[in-house]
Scaffold this motif. Structure first.
Motif, PDB file in Angstrom:
ATOM      1  N   LEU A 265       4.684  -4.983  -9.828  1.00  0.00           N
ATOM      2  CA  LEU A 265       5.967  -5.589  -9.497  1.00  0.00           C
ATOM      3  C   LEU A 265       6.037  -6.010  -8.031  1.00  0.00           C
ATOM      4  CD1 LEU A 265       8.687  -3.464 -11.340  1.00  0.00           C
ATOM      5  CD2 LEU A 265       8.459  -5.944 -11.395  1.00  0.00           C
ATOM      6  N   VAL A 266       5.637  -5.109  -7.150  1.00  0.00           N
ATOM      7  CA  VAL A 266       5.727  -5.388  -5.720  1.00  0.00           C
ATOM      8  C   VAL A 266       4.753  -6.493  -5.327  1.00  0.00           C
ATOM      9  CG1 VAL A 266       5.424  -4.423  -3.408  1.00  0.00           C
ATOM     10  CG2 VAL A 266       6.584  -3.089  -5.171  1.00  0.00           C
ATOM     11  N   ASP A 267       3.522  -6.396  -5.807  1.00  0.00           N
ATOM     12  CA  ASP A 267       2.509  -7.391  -5.446  1.00  0.00           C
ATOM     13  C   ASP A 267       2.859  -8.780  -5.964  1.00  0.00           C
ATOM     14  OD1 ASP A 267       0.898  -5.683  -4.025  1.00  0.00           O
ATOM     15  OD2 ASP A 267      -0.455  -5.243  -5.678  1.00  0.00           O
ATOM     16  N   LYS A 268       3.293  -8.856  -7.213  1.00  0.00           N
ATOM     17  CA  LYS A 268       3.504 -10.153  -7.846  1.00  0.00           C
ATOM     18  C   LYS A 268       4.870 -10.765  -7.537  1.00  0.00           C
ATOM     19  CE  LYS A 268      -0.437 -10.049 -10.151  1.00  0.00           C
ATOM     20  NZ  LYS A 268      -1.544 -10.993  -9.863  1.00  0.00           N
ATOM     21  N   LEU A 269       5.904  -9.932  -7.514  1.00  0.00           N
ATOM     22  CA  LEU A 269       7.253 -10.478  -7.421  1.00  0.00           C
ATOM     23  C   LEU A 269       7.876 -10.340  -6.040  1.00  0.00           C
ATOM     24  CD1 LEU A 269       8.809  -9.359 -10.828  1.00  0.00           C
ATOM     25  CD2 LEU A 269       7.374 -11.327 -10.303  1.00  0.00           C
ATOM     26  N   PHE A 270       7.745  -9.180  -5.401  1.00  0.00           N
ATOM     27  CA  PHE A 270       8.460  -8.935  -4.151  1.00  0.00           C
ATOM     28  C   PHE A 270       7.656  -9.410  -2.941  1.00  0.00           C
ATOM     29  CE2 PHE A 270      10.442  -5.231  -6.628  1.00  0.00           C
ATOM     30  CZ  PHE A 270      11.329  -6.086  -7.235  1.00  0.00           C
TER      31      PHE A 270
ATOM     32  N   TRP B  71       0.825  -1.207   0.000  1.00  0.00           N
ATOM     33  CA  TRP B  71       0.000   0.000   0.000  1.00  0.00           C
ATOM     34  C   TRP B  71       0.860   1.259   0.000  1.00  0.00           C
ATOM     35  CZ3 TRP B  71       0.179   3.855   3.631  1.00  0.00           C
ATOM     36  CH2 TRP B  71       0.942   3.586   4.780  1.00  0.00           C
ATOM     37  N   ILE B  72       2.054   1.178   0.587  1.00  0.00           N
ATOM     38  CA  ILE B  72       2.924   2.341   0.675  1.00  0.00           C
ATOM     39  C   ILE B  72       3.347   2.819  -0.712  1.00  0.00           C
ATOM     40  CG2 ILE B  72       5.051   0.981   0.887  1.00  0.00           C
ATOM     41  CD1 ILE B  72       4.284   4.252   2.768  1.00  0.00           C
ATOM     42  N   ASN B  73       3.499   1.888  -1.663  1.00  0.00           N
ATOM     43  CA  ASN B  73       3.866   2.264  -3.025  1.00  0.00           C
ATOM     44  C   ASN B  73       2.734   3.024  -3.708  1.00  0.00           C
ATOM     45  OD1 ASN B  73       6.540   0.730  -3.333  1.00  0.00           O
ATOM     46  ND2 ASN B  73       5.146  -0.853  -2.617  1.00  0.00           N
ATOM     47  N   SER B  74       1.504   2.614  -3.416  1.00  0.00           N
ATOM     48  CA  SER B  74       0.357   3.348  -3.954  1.00  0.00           C
ATOM     49  C   SER B  74       0.306   4.760  -3.379  1.00  0.00           C
ATOM     50  CB  SER B  74      -0.935   2.600  -3.632  1.00  0.00           C
ATOM     51  OG  SER B  74      -0.961   1.332  -4.245  1.00  0.00           O
ATOM     52  N   LEU B  75       0.558   4.883  -2.083  1.00  0.00           N
ATOM     53  CA  LEU B  75       0.558   6.193  -1.447  1.00  0.00           C
ATOM     54  C   LEU B  75       1.617   7.108  -2.061  1.00  0.00           C
ATOM     55  CD1 LEU B  75      -0.168   8.253   0.765  1.00  0.00           C
ATOM     56  CD2 LEU B  75       1.433   7.048   2.276  1.00  0.00           C
ATOM     57  N   LEU B  76       2.842   6.584  -2.201  1.00  0.00           N
ATOM     58  CA  LEU B  76       3.922   7.398  -2.762  1.00  0.00           C
ATOM     59  C   LEU B  76       3.634   7.772  -4.210  1.00  0.00           C
ATOM     60  CD1 LEU B  76       6.989   5.484  -1.259  1.00  0.00           C
ATOM     61  CD2 LEU B  76       5.989   7.639  -0.465  1.00  0.00           C
ATOM     62  N   GLY B  77       3.010   6.847  -4.943  1.00  0.00           N
ATOM     63  CA  GLY B  77       2.626   7.162  -6.319  1.00  0.00           C
ATOM     64  C   GLY B  77       1.534   8.209  -6.387  1.00  0.00           C
ATOM     65  N   ASP B  78       0.570   8.128  -5.486  1.00  0.00           N
ATOM     66  CA  ASP B  78      -0.514   9.114  -5.468  1.00  0.00           C
ATOM     67  C   ASP B  78       0.004  10.494  -5.070  1.00  0.00           C
ATOM     68  OD1 ASP B  78      -2.404   7.275  -6.274  1.00  0.00           O
ATOM     69  OD2 ASP B  78      -2.931   6.691  -4.225  1.00  0.00           O
ATOM     70  N   LEU B  79       0.987  10.532  -4.177  1.00  0.00           N
ATOM     71  CA  LEU B  79       1.599  11.816  -3.827  1.00  0.00           C
ATOM     72  C   LEU B  79       2.292  12.437  -5.031  1.00  0.00           C
ATOM     73  CD1 LEU B  79       3.160  10.954  -0.329  1.00  0.00           C
ATOM     74  CD2 LEU B  79       1.243  12.516  -0.775  1.00  0.00           C
TER      75      LEU B  79
END
Length: 717
Positions: free
Chosen positions: A294-299, A224-232
C-alpha cells in the motif's frame, strides 16, 4: 477589605461564591468518578473487541454469505447480507447496494454503526444491502494483491444474486475506496454507480500550509519504516501506528479536547463516546507485506493515477477502465483525505472535461465545506443529508450525459427533516478540480525524490537489517511488543480486567447516577473551567500550527534541494507520469465520440422523440435538478413500460448528447420524424406534461413547437 472582595465577586455576597464553589466541587468530584467509570468501560470494550477476531460495530443484523478465508488464496474479508430491520421491506428488484468498510487500523462496521448511515438510508429506500467487512487478524501469508483479486468474488456474487436488477451501487469509504475501484477496474461490466467517500487516490496532491499528513513518508525516508515496525511485531504491522498517526494530526483533540468534552458533559456524552471508542479502539493488524504494498504503490509511489499500476501477475489497474459513473465525496475539513487528494485524481487522469465526455465517462464530485474525515461516513448530519441524497440520486445519475459535474445539495442544513432534499448537477471543468488543490511540478519533484530514496532505503533495510529480525522473531516477543504499545495501554490500563483497582469506580458511579444533581451552567467556576479548557485547546492548536509549518518546511527544504534531487536523479526529469499531461490521439478519440453521437441523430421511436424534444427545451440550461432526472425517467416508463430502465436511461442520456453536439441538426431530425409519424400528437402531449412537471419555461417548449411547425410547412410545400 470585605468590600473589595465583594467588588471582585461582582457585588454578590461572599456566601454566594462559597456556595457556588461548594456546588462546583461536588459536581467536579461526581463527574470525575463518572469519567473514570467511562474509562473503565472503554478499556473493557477494547479488551472484548480485540480478543474477538470477528468483532464488528456493525449495528444492523446480518448474516455472512461468503467467507474469504475459504478462497483458494484466503483473505480475512467476508461478505454479509444486511437483514432489514422490523418494519422495513426489501424489494429485490431494486438496485443492490454494496458497502465496503475501510481497513485502516480499526475494526469493521463504521459504515453502518448508526441508524442514519449509508446502510440505513439504502434500507429505508427498499434496496437490498450487502456489506464487505474483515477480521482483525490477517490470514498468514495474505498479500494485498490477494485481497485485490479475492474481493472481486464478493461483487460477482452480488451480481449473480440480482441478475434482473439495475447494476449494483458500490460504496467504498476511505481505504475501501481503493479496493472498490480495483474491483471495478477488473470487471467493469457488473458495476453501476461507484461512490468513494474520503478516499485519497492521488496522495501527492495537496496545498502548502494545509493538511501535512502527505509529508509523513518523506520525513522518515520512505516505506522502510513500515517494514521495521512490522518486523518488530513478528511480521504483523499493528493498526495502532495508523490510528496514532490520525490522532496526532490534531493533538489538541487527541490529548485534551476529546477527553475534556466527555468530562464536561459526562451525563450526555457517555454513550456516544463509548459507541465511537468501541470502533476507534478495536485495533487490527496487517501482514507487513500488505502495508508495504500500500505504502510503496499508493502513498509514497502514487502509482494509482498513472494508469500504469500493475499487479505481479500482470493485471493493469487503471481507473479509466471503469465504465460506471463515479461519485467522489470530499470535504474541505478532511485532514486525512483532503479534496486535493480525493478529487485530484480526476485532473491527473483527464486533460480537460471534453476528454471525459469523449471517453464516455460520467464523474461527479460532492463537496462538503466543513466536516472532518471520519464524519464523511460516520456523522449523523451527513447520514441525514449527503448519504440520503446519494441514495436518492443513484437511480438517475447514470442518465447524465458524459462529463464532469458537481452534485450540489441545496437544502439548508437543519431543514432536511422538514422538507425533501433538493439537489442539482452543475457542469464543472478540470480547472475547478485544480482549485481544490493541485501540485506544482516543483512539489511533484520533491515527492518523486522521496519515492526514489524510499526504494533505495527499503533495499538497504531488507538486505542488511531485516534478516536479523527474522532470525530472532517469535510470537511471544511479538505479543509483548503489541500489548505494550502506548496507544493500547491508554485503553487497557483503565480496564478492570487488567487493573482490578478500577472496579472501585463501578459501584461509586451507580450510586452517583442515582443521586446526581448537575451544577448550573451559570456557576462561575463552571464558566472558569470552560475558559481554562479553551486556553489549553488554543495552546495545543498553536503548537500544532508551529509543528505543521516546521514539518512542511523541513520536507521541502530537504527534498526540493537541487543537490539532493541530483543525487537521486530527479532534478532534470519529469517528476511523475501524469496521463492528463501526455500526448494522446485526441483527434481519433473525438472522431469516435462524434461518430457515436451522429448514429443517434435520426429518431426511430416516440421515446426518442419525446426526449429529443425535452432536451431541445432544456438546451442552454447548464444545471440539472435531481428531481428533473427522476421525472424524465417516470415519463419514459409511462411512454414505454415494456422497456427496462437501462434502455430508457440510455435514450435520455443520448438525446441530451445529440442536442448538445448539434441542436440545429437535432431539431431537423425531430421535424422529419414528426412529419413522418401519424401519432406525433402523443409525443407533444407527453412533452407538455413533462414540461409542466419539471417547470420548464413554457416559451421554450412553444419555441421548439413553432420551429417544427415552420419546418413542416416548408416540407409540405
Amino acid at each position: 477589605m470585605l468590600d473589595q472582595l465583594q467588588q471582585f465577586n461582582g457585588g454578590f455576597p461572599l456566601t454566594t461564591t462559597a456556595k457556588e464553589f461548594n456546588d462546583y466541587l461536588k459536581d467536579y468530584l461526581e463527574r470525575s468518578v463518572l469519567f473514570m467509570d467511562v474509562m473503565r468501560k472503554r478499556g473493557n470494550q477494547m479488551m472484548d473487541m480485540t480478543q474477538n477476531n470477528s468483532a464488528t460495530v456493525l449495528n444492523f443484523e446480518h448474516k455472512v454469505i461468503m467467507d474469504g478465508s475459504k478462497f483458494e488464496r484466503p483473505i480475512n474479508y467476508w461478505l454479509a447480507e444486511i437483514l432489514p430491520p422490523k418494519g422495513v421491506k426489501t424489494d429485490h428488484k431494486l438496485r443492490p447496494y454494496v458497502i465496503q468498510d475501510p481497513r485502516a487500523g480499526q475494526g469493521p462496521g463504521i459504515g453502518g454503526f448508526k441508524k442514519d448511515s449509508e446502510i440505513g438510508n439504502a434500507l429505508r429506500h427498499g434496496h437490498p444491502v450487502y456489506f464487505i467487512g474483515f477480521n482483525s487478524e490477517p490470514i498468514e501469508g495474505q498479500t494485498y494483491e490477494d485481497i485485490i483479486h479475492g474481493q472481486l468474488a464478493f461483487y460477482e456474487h452480488v451480481a449473480k444474486l440480482h441478475p434482473h436488477s439495475p447494476k449494483m451501487c458500490t460504496v467504498g469509504n476511505c481505504a475501501a475506496g481503493y479496493l472498490t475501484m480495483f474491483s471495478a477496474m477488473q470487471h467493469p461490466e457488473i458495476f453501476g454507480p461507484i461512490l468513494i467517500a474520503g478516499s485519497p487516490l492521488s496522495y501527492w496532491n495537496g496545498e502548502r500550509g494545509r493538511y501535512p499528513m502527505r509529508y509523513k513518508g518523506g520525513l522518515v525516508g520512505g516505506s522502510w519504516i513500515n517494514s521495521l515496525l512490522g518486523d518488530l511485531g513478528g511480521g504483523k504491522f499493528d493498526g495502532t501506528y495508523l490510528v496514532l498517526n490520525f490522532d496526532l494530526l490534531n493533538p489538541a483533540n487527541f490529548l485534551w479536547t476529546k477527553q475534556y468534552e466527555l468530562f464536561a458533559n459526562i451525563d450526555k456524552e457517555s454513550d456516544r463516546y463509548l459507541q465511537f471508542e468501541k470502533w476507534w479502539g478495536d485495533f487490527i493488524q496487517f501482514n507487513t507485506e500488505e502495508i508495504k504494498w500500500l505504502v510503496d504503490k499508493l502513498f509514497v509511489g502514487n502509482e494509482l493515477t498513472t494508469g500504469n499500476l500493475m499487479t505481479s501477475d500482470g493485471i493493469r489497474l487503471d481507473p479509466r477502465m471503469i465504465t460506471s459513473p463515479i461519485i467522489t465525496f470530499v470535504s474541505d475539513g478532511d485532514n486525512i483525505s483532503p479534496p486535493a487528494q480525493s478529487a485530484g485524481w480526476i485532473a491527473d487522469l483527464y486533460h480537460d472535461e471534453k476528454e471525459i465526455e469523449a471517453r464516455g465517462k460520467t464523474i461527479v464530485y460532492c463537496l462538503n465545506k466543513k466536516v472532518g474525515h471520519l464524519a464523511i461516513f460516520t456523522a449523523t448530519k451527513v447520514g441525514k443529508r449527503e448519504d440520503e441524497m446519494f441514495v436518492e440520486n443513484m437511480d438517475t445519475i447514470d442518465m447524465l450525459p458524459p462529463g464532469l459535474y458537481e452534485l450540489v445539495l441545496e437544502t439548508p442544513e437543519g431543514a432536511e427533516s422538514n422538507q425533501p432534499l433538493q439537489s442539482r448537477y452543475e457542469p464543472r471543468t478540470i480547472e475547478d478540480i485544480k482549485k481544490l488543490g493541485y501540485n506544482s511540478k516543483e512539489d511533484d519533484r520533491a515527492f518523486a525524490t522521496v519515492a526514489k530514496a524510499s526504494e533505495a532505503n527499503s533495499f538497504v533495510y531488507s538486505t542488511f537489517i531485516q534478516p536479523w529480525f527474522k532470525m530472532f522473531a517469535n510470537d511471544s516477543y511479538a505479543n509483548i511488543v503489541k500489548n505494550f504499545k502506548p496507544l493500547r495501554q491508554s485503553y487497557t490500563a483503565f480496564s478492570d480486567i487488567v487493573n482490578p483497582w478500577m472496579k472501585v469506580f463501578e459501584p461509586l458511579a451507580i450510586n452517583i447516577q442515582n443521586n446526581r444533581s448537575e451544577v448550573s451552567t451559570d456557576n462561575k467556576f463552571i464558566q472558569l473551567q470552560g475558559q481554562v479548557a479553551n486556553m489549553i485547546t488554543d495552546y495545543l492548536k498553536s503548537f500544532q500550527d508551529i509543528r505543521d509549518n516546521f514539518q512542511e518546511q523541513m520536507f521541502f527544504n530537504y527534498w526540493s534541494n537541487p543537490w539532493v534531487q541530483k543525487f537521486w536523479g530527479t532534478y532534470d526529469k519529469e517528476p511523475r507520469y501524469i496521463p492528463s499531461k501526455t500526448q494522446f490521439d485526441r483527434k481519433r478519440l473525438d472522431t469516435k465520440h462524434i461518430a457515436e453521437i451522429k448514429q443517434h441523430l435520426p429518431i426511430s421511436n416516440n421515446v426518442e422523440a419525446l426526449f429529443r424534444f425535452v432536451s431541445l427545451s432544456l438546451h442552454g440550461n447548464n444545471s440539472l435538478a435531481e428531481n428533473t432526472a427522476r421525472i424524465l425517467l417516470d415519463e419514459a416508463r409511462a411512454m414505454e413500460p415494456r422497456w427496462d430502465d437501462h434502455r430508457l436511461k440510455n435514450i435520455i442520456r443520448m438525446q441530451s448528447m445529440v442536442v448538445d453536439y448539434d441542436p440545429d441538426a437535432a431539431l431537423d431530425e425531430l421535424s422529419k420524424y414528426s412529419f413522418a409519424t401519424s401519432d406525433f400528437d402523443q409525443v407533444t402531449l407527453a412533452v407538455r406534461r413533462t414540461a409542466d412537471r419539471i417547470g420548464v419555461v413554457s416559451e421554450n417548449v412553444e419555441k421548439v413547437v413553432k420551429n417544427i411547425a415552420s419546418k413542416l410547412n416548408i416540407k409540405s410545400e
